[in-house]
Scaffold this active site. Sequence first.
Site, mmCIF file in Angstrom:
data_model
loop_
_atom_site.group_PDB
_atom_site.id
_atom_site.type_symbol
_atom_site.label_atom_id
_atom_site.label_comp_id
_atom_site.label_asym_id
_atom_site.label_seq_id
_atom_site.Cartn_x
_atom_site.Cartn_y
_atom_site.Cartn_z
ATOM 1 C CB THR A 1 -0.930 0.021 1.225
ATOM 2 O OG1 THR A 1 -0.151 -0.094 2.421
ATOM 3 C CG2 THR A 1 -1.925 -1.128 1.163
ATOM 4 C CB SER B 1 -0.499 6.605 11.372
ATOM 5 O OG SER B 1 -1.302 6.244 10.271
ATOM 6 C CE LYS B 2 0.877 2.044 5.236
ATOM 7 N NZ LYS B 2 1.490 0.970 4.442
ATOM 8 N NE ARG B 3 -4.675 3.375 6.796
ATOM 9 C CZ ARG B 3 -5.721 2.596 7.032
ATOM 10 N NH1 ARG B 3 -6.733 3.066 7.731
ATOM 11 N NH2 ARG B 3 -5.747 1.350 6.597
ATOM 12 N N GLY C 1 0.703 10.865 7.434
ATOM 13 C CA GLY C 1 1.839 11.555 6.847
ATOM 14 C C GLY C 1 3.124 11.483 7.643
#
Length: 479
Positions: free
Chosen positions: A12, A251-253, A255
């Site tokens: 992802t 969290s990569k979501r 950023g």
Amino acid sequence: MKVRTRFAPSPTGYMHIGNLRTALYEYLIAKANGGDFILRIEDTDQKRYVEGATDIIYKTLKRVGMNWDEGPDIGGNYGPYVQSERKPLYAEYAHKLVELGGAHYCFCAQKEEDKDADEDASEAYIKLKDPCKHIPLEEAKARIAAGEPFVVRQNINKKGTSLFHDVVYGDIEIDYDELDEGVLLKSDGLPTYNFANVIDDHLMGITHVVRGNEYISSTPKYNLIYEAFGWEPPIYVHVPPVMKDAQHKLSKRNGDASFQDLVAKGYLPEAILNYIALLGWNPGDEREIFSLQELEKCFSSERLNKSPAIFDITKLTWMNGCYIRNLSAEEFHTLALPYYKELPQSLDFKALSAVLQPRIETLGQIPAEVTFLAQVPVYSNELYINKKMKTDTDIACKALELVLPVLSGVTDWNNETLFETLKSIAVANEMKNGQILYPVRIALSGLETTPGGATELACVLGKPETINRIKNAINKLKQ
């Protein structure tokens, strides 16, 4: 039984720090016990699939030295190692589970709670009382044969409390009444994340499963599937999240920095790996610097912590500086060269690397440190005034006028010779060393602070440019 662990990322995007830590702990559990580390790609959630993400996974693991023993690219005895290529297996086992009473066919129109939670197990399912659970099996099969769409939904038939053991959290009890009878096989024939993991882990002989502690509440559901098939569950190792601060998860979501982001900022892969190993684990002593090979020898999952770990960029930066200083001069120079591309080719880049290596903590700091080498920035003559060095503009001008003819005659242009030469000028003129060295450094850099001293900068700039900058500085002081 041989220890077998697996890292099973979804393609992802970039490698999130938390995902890389999970991979590292899986890898270390395997290697510390002489076992196998398996790479499995979980790509059944096509909505989140990112083109090229699988290659990023391969490159990241290889870049930090975590080579896998089995996987999509190298094969093995338990393939395929890509979930989308295992689709028939999931349907087969889903139907078997219905026959065993561990699941049922559901014909209800898809509702929000039926959707695959995939990797985000923190989003709790809505408790569902499914009327289809009471449809006789033969009737359900007839409706399927007639072409009616269906999903396979898990049965939670047990009452009371589920008890299971976790390496990190010890014995855990969860009430069966808290569990939702979630979807295992979707109407398109693809499994949900929770079901596919159980099937794949069993068929691949996985002995230890490392995952985030948000999955603890779902573990009894996994165990019911293992129990229905008569399979032995793996050893569970649930780890707390990596936090950006006391309230928010990394969290990569959101950023937050990925492994690739950190590398792009000049952090060394080895330092990143070393740092994340300590985000939730300690060796039991005061050591902080570990190579991957050293971690393989001393890692123990029993020393994993229950408390969330806060990602401290300051600590990572310090550790990265340690790694930079431990590089050989040639290794550092090779890594630093790409950061010199905007500088004049007349500079002595090896001398520049020798100046920078003991003074920087990330490669990404290099451009800001070396800009003055391309062109002296605009500066005020007041910069020559320094009480500590006992200099002012008059003393600076005198020092530079003394230095210019002497340096013009120097033929052996190296740091030791230049330093002794400038010291001898100070002695001959009854001046302090700083009254000579400080003005020369300002003349060469136009900066109050620089990554190196006057003679080190002269070596980097070379004789012609050093002489030219000193002449310009004298003219500037006399205006």
